[in-house]
Write a protein that holds these residues in place. Structure first.
Motif, short mmCIF file in Angstrom:
data_model
loop_
_atom_site.label_atom_id
_atom_site.label_comp_id
_atom_site.label_asym_id
_atom_site.label_seq_id
_atom_site.Cartn_x
_atom_site.Cartn_y
_atom_site.Cartn_z
N TYR A 106 -49.39 -32.45 -78.07
CA TYR A 106 -50.39 -31.41 -77.81
C TYR A 106 -50.34 -30.33 -78.89
O TYR A 106 -49.34 -30.15 -79.58
CB TYR A 106 -50.18 -30.80 -76.42
CG TYR A 106 -48.91 -29.96 -76.27
CD1 TYR A 106 -48.93 -28.58 -76.50
CD2 TYR A 106 -47.71 -30.53 -75.88
CE1 TYR A 106 -47.79 -27.82 -76.36
CE2 TYR A 106 -46.56 -29.77 -75.73
CZ TYR A 106 -46.60 -28.41 -75.97
OH TYR A 106 -45.46 -27.65 -75.83
N TYR A 160 -50.57 -25.66 -72.00
CA TYR A 160 -51.02 -26.34 -70.78
C TYR A 160 -51.68 -25.37 -69.82
O TYR A 160 -52.72 -25.67 -69.22
CB TYR A 160 -49.85 -27.06 -70.11
CG TYR A 160 -49.55 -28.41 -70.73
CD1 TYR A 160 -50.23 -29.55 -70.30
CD2 TYR A 160 -48.63 -28.53 -71.76
CE1 TYR A 160 -49.98 -30.79 -70.88
CE2 TYR A 160 -48.38 -29.77 -72.35
CZ TYR A 160 -49.05 -30.89 -71.90
OH TYR A 160 -48.82 -32.12 -72.49
N GLN A 214 -53.85 -30.89 -73.02
CA GLN A 214 -54.13 -32.26 -72.63
C GLN A 214 -55.22 -32.92 -73.50
O GLN A 214 -55.06 -34.03 -73.98
CB GLN A 214 -54.55 -32.25 -71.16
CG GLN A 214 -54.29 -33.52 -70.39
CD GLN A 214 -52.82 -33.76 -70.08
OE1 GLN A 214 -51.96 -32.94 -70.35
NE2 GLN A 214 -52.55 -34.92 -69.55
#
Length: 634
Positions: free
Chosen positions: A379, A396, A402
């Protein structure tokens, strides 16, 4: 490019696809990591769209708001081509691509585009014509003309990064180009031409130094130069798998043979050059406390004043190694706070393959945050500024992790694309291994960009993924590298120029249908600040918010964006009051008289010029303004 460390990512593919609005299809598990070598890795589960295309080159929607239009051909940019090495990308020097800079080189009030080009070994050996950079002059009518040869900035070397600043305080922007080989410092001659003075100035260096940053770190009113070092590449001992140059290691990515590096290769050190004020520079790297003792693989660097006090701090993105954050001590030295600050690693305590760095205040709380792009199967990291130069990885929590995992990220920027007063996120992408197109790994060499809109989330902010509408600029699938952001058409909307590897540039014009208001500010420093006000900070109080913007000479992926500060006002018709923190340490309040204008503000003089619709206009002093500029002209 993080090529040696396999990341065991427990990815919930359904969540990623729900974010993208797509159904899930998962490829067979990829091969395990190589047992030796410097390029192995465990891949994340592949993600495909409804058409069974890898999400990096798919995921398009037929309906939705078109934010960007690809106007490359209409703007006259499609005839120039970037090239770097051979298509097979046998060596790491052929993979990284180049940056792009926005520059008002003729002081016309309109941004032109400087595109760095790469090279080939054949060109370096005189076996083919050298490749040339492009300087696309803005014609003020939506088109551009390449004047690089006339201007003397073709840089017939193996080019990588670019930064823009007025290093000699003469009122004209200059260009620094990082190369494999000696670098260039193009001094602006005030007549549309430049002269390379890098050797004379003492900043030419050699080998491979891609990134650069400008800032007055010691407060003497002169811009100093920081240059990153990447890999030490020996032309007579190239990094070929199985040879002594790589310790006889194999170089594999998911079991396939690829080029080697950067891990396992010798690095190049970073350098800090103090501006002597006479056209020359003196290296002060060790004295100032920014010595790159481990010779990490440096790419993008940014000078920015985290405290907004005019004293520039320094952040450096290192590929596959911990990042640096040096805090300015105010006495000509820096304190290395890389690990203590939280910027060195991600939340898992892992180094990342830092390529691009975006710096901006996305929460409108007066603090600079960083968004750092990374390699695929990992990520991309949003470092939230908690105050006192302490950062937390909130990737996140903010919903940018994601969706970004399958992409190899490069240039990035915090931009308010819809002028609502909140900074959004844009990033461009492209893989480094052409071999990925030969395998069913769910990724592609050419990849599409990503746009995230800044939206409220309870008491905080998060980023909402904007799906690419078929045929729009967000649906362009290109092997992108450098990207720069700015108002190329003086219409108050932020556009994007992308420099792909081995292809024509891509100009994405912002055509978002919002009717929000805006203001832009060009700062001119006084006698104690650098003339171009690099590292100045402006807080604009308008539309019920206090927004922050900083004058930066570098960023994204080894690129340089619009130096003018852009503020979205939403539906507000009061342009607000600018609180300016000059590099000299002086503070100034300036009431802006009207919205939808580009103002020039000179230190201690207030508003000294304005552009309305791209043309100069009269400026009436606003009620309560500390400065009266009734008849100011450019």
């Amino acid at each position: 490019m993080l090529r040696n460390r396999g990341l065991l990512l427990n990815i919930v593919v359904a969540n990623l696809l729900a974010t993208c609005g797509l159904p899930a299809q998962q490829a067979p598990p990829p091969p395990g990591p190589s047992t030796s070598g410097i390029a192995g890795g465990i891949g994340a589960p592949a993600v495909y769209d409804e058409q069974k295309r890898p999400i990096t080159a798919g995921g398009f929607v037929d309906h939705g708001t078109v934010v960007f239009a690809d106007i490359t051909k209409a703007a006259g940019l499609s005839g120039w081509t970037h090239k770097m090495g051979v298509p097979e990308k046998r060596f790491i020097v052929e993979t990284n691509g180049s940056g792009v800079g926005l520059i008002d080189f003729d002081n016309s009030g309109w941004l032109s585009i400087y595109l760095v080009n790469g090279s080939t070994f054949d060109a370096m050996d005189g076996k083919e014509t050298p490749l040339h950079a492009a300087l696309f002059r803005n014609n003020h009518d939506g088109t551009f003309t390449d004047v690089a040869a006339l201007a003397g900035v073709t840089n017939d070397r193996w080019g990588y990064g670019v930064s823009i600043a007025d290093y000699d305080n003469d009122g004209w922007p200059d260009i620094y180009v990082g190369n494999y080989g000696k670098n260039r410092l193009y001094h602006n001659n005030h007549d549309g031409t430049f002269t390379d003075v890098a050797e004379k100035s003492g900043v030419a260096l050699g080998n491979w130094s891609p990134g650069s940053a400008w800032g007055d770190y010691d407060g003497d009113g002169l811009l100093d130069l920081y240059v990153t070092g990447y890999v030490h590449l020996d032309r007579d001992n190239l990094p070929v798998a199985g040879t002594k140059a790589v310790g006889y290691a194999s170089c594999l990515y998911r079991g396939a043979n690829v080029n080697c590096g950067p891990r396992g290769l010798a690095g190049e050190p970073d350098h800090l050059f103090h501006n002597n004020g006479d056209g020359t520079f003196t290296e002060t790297t060790t004295k100032a406390g920014v010595e790159d003792k481990n010779r990490y693989y440096g790419l993008t660097a940014i000078f920015v004043s985290l405290k907004g006090n005019g004293k520039p701090d320094l952040v450096v993105g290192n590929d596959s190694e911990p990042n640096y954050l040096y805090l300015n001590q105010g006495n000509g030295t820096f304190d290395d706070q890389s690990y203590i600050s939280g910027v060195a690693l991600n939340k898992d305590g892992q180094e990342i393959a830092s390529m691009g760095i975006a710096a901006g205040d996305y929460e409108n709380n007066g603090l600079i945050d960083f968004f750092v792009t990374d390699f695929g199967d990992d990520y991309k990291v949003l470092y939230h500024n908690d105050g006192n130069a302490s950062f937390t990885d909130v990737s996140y929590k903010a919903d940018v992790a994601q969706t970004t995992i399958p992409f190899v990220g490069w240039g990035d920027g915090f931009i308010d694309y819809d002028n609502d007063g909140w900074l959004d996120l844009f990033m461009v992408n492209g893989h480094v291994y052409p071999q990925v197109d030969q395998h069913n790994w769910g990724t592609t060499f050419a990849e599409r960009p990503l746009l995230f809109r800044n939206v409220p989330d309870g008491k905080g902010r998060r980023f909402e993924y904007i799906p690419p509408v078929t045929g729009s600029g967000l649906a362009d699938v290109i092997p992108a590298r450098g990207a720069a952001f700015g108002d190329l058409f003086n219409d108050g909307k932020i556009d994007v120029i992308v420099n792909p590897i081995d292809g024509a540039p891509v100009l994405l014009r912002n055509i978002n249908p919002d009717h929000h208001h805006w203001v832009e500010i060009k700062l001119v420093g006084g006698t104690r600040s650098p003339r171009d006000a690099t590292c100045a900070t402006v807080y604009l109080k308008a539309n019920g918010m206090r927004m922050r913007q900083d004058v930066l000479a570098s960023g994204s992926y080894i690129s340089a964006s619009d130096r003018r500060l852009h503020f979205g006002l939403g539906d507000a018709t009061d342009a607000g009051t600018a609180e300016i923190h000059w590099p000299s340490g002086a503070k100034e309040l300036v009431k802006l008289p009207a919205e939808d204008r580009i103002y020039t503000i000179t230190e201690a003089k207030g508003i000294t010029a304005a552009l309305c619709g791209g043309s100069s206009c009269m400026v009436e002093a606003a009620p309560g303004s500390e400065h009266s500029n009734k008849n100011a002209k450019p």
